[in-house]
Design a protein around this motif. Structure first.
Motif, PDB file in Angstrom:
ATOM      1  N   SER A  63      -2.271 -11.144  -3.070  1.00  6.94           N
ATOM      2  CA  SER A  63      -1.960 -10.005  -2.763  1.00  6.94           C
ATOM      3  C   SER A  63      -2.878  -9.323  -3.637  1.00  6.94           C
ATOM      4  O   SER A  63      -3.234  -8.298  -2.695  1.00  6.94           O
ATOM      5  CB  SER A  63      -0.975  -9.101  -2.367  1.00  6.94           C
ATOM      6  OG  SER A  63      -0.480  -9.016  -3.628  1.00  6.94           O
ATOM      7  N   HIS A 117      -6.230  -7.767  -1.600  1.00  9.02           N
ATOM      8  CA  HIS A 117      -6.560  -5.992  -1.528  1.00  9.02           C
ATOM      9  C   HIS A 117      -7.715  -5.968  -2.839  1.00  9.02           C
ATOM     10  O   HIS A 117      -8.615  -4.488  -2.016  1.00  9.02           O
ATOM     11  CB  HIS A 117      -5.289  -5.353  -2.283  1.00  9.02           C
ATOM     12  CG  HIS A 117      -5.331  -4.267  -2.471  1.00  9.02           C
ATOM     13  ND1 HIS A 117      -5.226  -3.782  -1.138  1.00  9.02           N
ATOM     14  CD2 HIS A 117      -5.657  -3.530  -3.191  1.00  9.02           C
ATOM     15  CE1 HIS A 117      -5.061  -2.481  -1.462  1.00  9.02           C
ATOM     16  NE2 HIS A 117      -5.005  -2.001  -2.236  1.00  9.02           N
ATOM     17  N   TYR A 145      -9.190  -2.858   2.883  1.00 15.17           N
ATOM     18  CA  TYR A 145      -7.725  -3.009   2.845  1.00 15.17           C
ATOM     19  C   TYR A 145      -6.601  -1.774   1.626  1.00 15.17           C
ATOM     20  O   TYR A 145      -7.155  -1.599   0.959  1.00 15.17           O
ATOM     21  CB  TYR A 145      -7.252  -4.607   1.593  1.00 15.17           C
ATOM     22  CG  TYR A 145      -7.270  -5.919   2.538  1.00 15.17           C
ATOM     23  CD1 TYR A 145      -8.258  -5.835   3.710  1.00 15.17           C
ATOM     24  CD2 TYR A 145      -6.654  -6.734   1.754  1.00 15.17           C
ATOM     25  CE1 TYR A 145      -9.066  -7.209   4.265  1.00 15.17           C
ATOM     26  CE2 TYR A 145      -7.122  -8.339   2.766  1.00 15.17           C
ATOM     27  CZ  TYR A 145      -8.152  -8.041   3.868  1.00 15.17           C
ATOM     28  OH  TYR A 145      -7.986  -9.587   4.014  1.00 15.17           O
ATOM     29  N   THR A 166      -1.798  -4.005   0.710  1.00  9.68           N
ATOM     30  CA  THR A 166      -2.055  -5.733   1.747  1.00  9.68           C
ATOM     31  C   THR A 166      -0.612  -6.130   0.554  1.00  9.68           C
ATOM     32  O   THR A 166      -0.406  -6.174  -0.687  1.00  9.68           O
ATOM     33  CB  THR A 166      -2.840  -6.090   0.605  1.00  9.68           C
ATOM     34  OG1 THR A 166      -4.064  -4.734   1.002  1.00  9.68           O
ATOM     35  CG2 THR A 166      -3.173  -7.321   0.703  1.00  9.68           C
ATOM     36  N   TYR A 177       3.528  -6.771  -3.238  1.00 13.13           N
ATOM     37  CA  TYR A 177       2.376  -5.982  -2.582  1.00 13.13           C
ATOM     38  C   TYR A 177       1.352  -5.345  -3.114  1.00 13.13           C
ATOM     39  O   TYR A 177       1.676  -4.810  -4.524  1.00 13.13           O
ATOM     40  CB  TYR A 177       3.316  -5.235  -1.658  1.00 13.13           C
ATOM     41  CG  TYR A 177       3.613  -3.790  -1.385  1.00 13.13           C
ATOM     42  CD1 TYR A 177       3.449  -2.686  -1.745  1.00 13.13           C
ATOM     43  CD2 TYR A 177       5.314  -3.703  -2.117  1.00 13.13           C
ATOM     44  CE1 TYR A 177       3.893  -1.475  -2.263  1.00 13.13           C
ATOM     45  CE2 TYR A 177       5.523  -3.216  -2.378  1.00 13.13           C
ATOM     46  CZ  TYR A 177       5.481  -1.463  -2.388  1.00 13.13           C
ATOM     47  OH  TYR A 177       5.800  -0.211  -3.354  1.00 13.13           O
ATOM     48  N   GLU A 186      -3.582  -2.713  11.798  1.00 16.07           N
ATOM     49  CA  GLU A 186      -3.127  -4.292  10.630  1.00 16.07           C
ATOM     50  C   GLU A 186      -3.512  -5.179  11.576  1.00 16.07           C
ATOM     51  O   GLU A 186      -4.059  -6.023  12.176  1.00 16.07           O
ATOM     52  CB  GLU A 186      -1.193  -3.246  10.895  1.00 16.07           C
ATOM     53  CG  GLU A 186      -0.880  -4.294  10.110  1.00 16.07           C
ATOM     54  CD  GLU A 186       0.938  -3.203  10.504  1.00 16.07           C
ATOM     55  OE1 GLU A 186       1.632  -3.937   9.094  1.00 16.07           O
ATOM     56  OE2 GLU A 186       0.796  -1.872  10.924  1.00 16.07           O
ATOM     57  N   VAL A 209      -1.505  -6.700   6.318  1.00 16.32           N
ATOM     58  CA  VAL A 209      -2.670  -5.869   5.639  1.00 16.32           C
ATOM     59  C   VAL A 209      -3.235  -4.524   6.769  1.00 16.32           C
ATOM     60  O   VAL A 209      -2.669  -4.992   7.706  1.00 16.32           O
ATOM     61  CB  VAL A 209      -3.832  -6.407   5.251  1.00 16.32           C
ATOM     62  CG1 VAL A 209      -4.856  -5.909   4.908  1.00 16.32           C
ATOM     63  CG2 VAL A 209      -3.907  -8.168   5.030  1.00 16.32           C
ATOM     64  N   SER A 250      -5.227  -1.410   7.595  1.00 16.29           N
ATOM     65  CA  SER A 250      -6.159  -0.292   6.860  1.00 16.29           C
ATOM     66  C   SER A 250      -6.367   0.981   7.305  1.00 16.29           C
ATOM     67  O   SER A 250      -5.505   1.595   8.133  1.00 16.29           O
ATOM     68  CB  SER A 250      -7.302  -0.796   7.831  1.00 16.29           C
ATOM     69  OG  SER A 250      -8.598   0.268   7.475  1.00 16.29           O
TER      70      SER A 250
END
Length: 157
Positions: A35, A39, A45, A48, A66, A113, A131, A133
């Motif tokens: 992650s 990321h 991202y 993440t 995360y 996503e 993930v 955005s």
């Protein structure tokens, strides 16, 4: 980012992840590393990380390692994008999360996503990789193929 640059970034990131994970067997350490590296590899991202299948509640996902803002702590299978990926076993690519039925807004700034099921070597679902955005339509087939390959290599132990 153009297609060639995106593919190249994923290829470089996959190599970095494989190198860092070499010899590490702890699942949480592997998830935290994946992650983190992903990321920071892509500007789009926004959030993440992993939601793990809860061994005490096998039809529920619980937050795992995360990067980003606060995530939802628990997600039932079948609810939202993460729950849909867990229930179906299929990667979910969502251009507009606000148009997704039963979307869970852990952070209202999320706009698009991708969620990839994560399986162990025996094929059992152990988690989903999520993930988000803060821009619409940021994920496509390139993201799907690259993330599926990275996650299979990283967790099919």
């Amino acid at each position: 980012m153009d297609i060639a640059a995106k593919k190249q970034r994923y290829a470089e990131t996959a190599q970095e992840i494989a190198a860092v994970l070499d010899g590490e067997t702890n699942l949480i350490a592997r998830m935290a590393t994946v992650s983190n590296i992903l990321h920071h590899a892509f500007d789009h991202y926004f959030w993440t990380g992993f939601y793990l299948v809860d061994p005490d509640k096998p039809e529920e996902l619980v937050i795992g390692p995360y990067q980003g803002t606060l995530g939802c702590l628990r997600i039932p299978f079948g609810k939202g994008v993460c729950g849909a990926a867990a229930a179906s076993g299929e990667t979910q690519v969502v251009e507009d999360v606000h148009a997704f039925p039963d979307h869970i807004a852990c952070d209202a700034r999320s706009e698009s996503e991708i969620v990839v099921p994560v399986r162990n070597a025996k094929g059992a679902l152990i988690a989903v990789f999520d993930v988000d955005s803060d821009e619409k339509a940021m994920f496509d087939e390139i993201d799907q193929q690259a993330l599926e390959a990275i996650l299979e290599e990283s967790f099919a132990l």
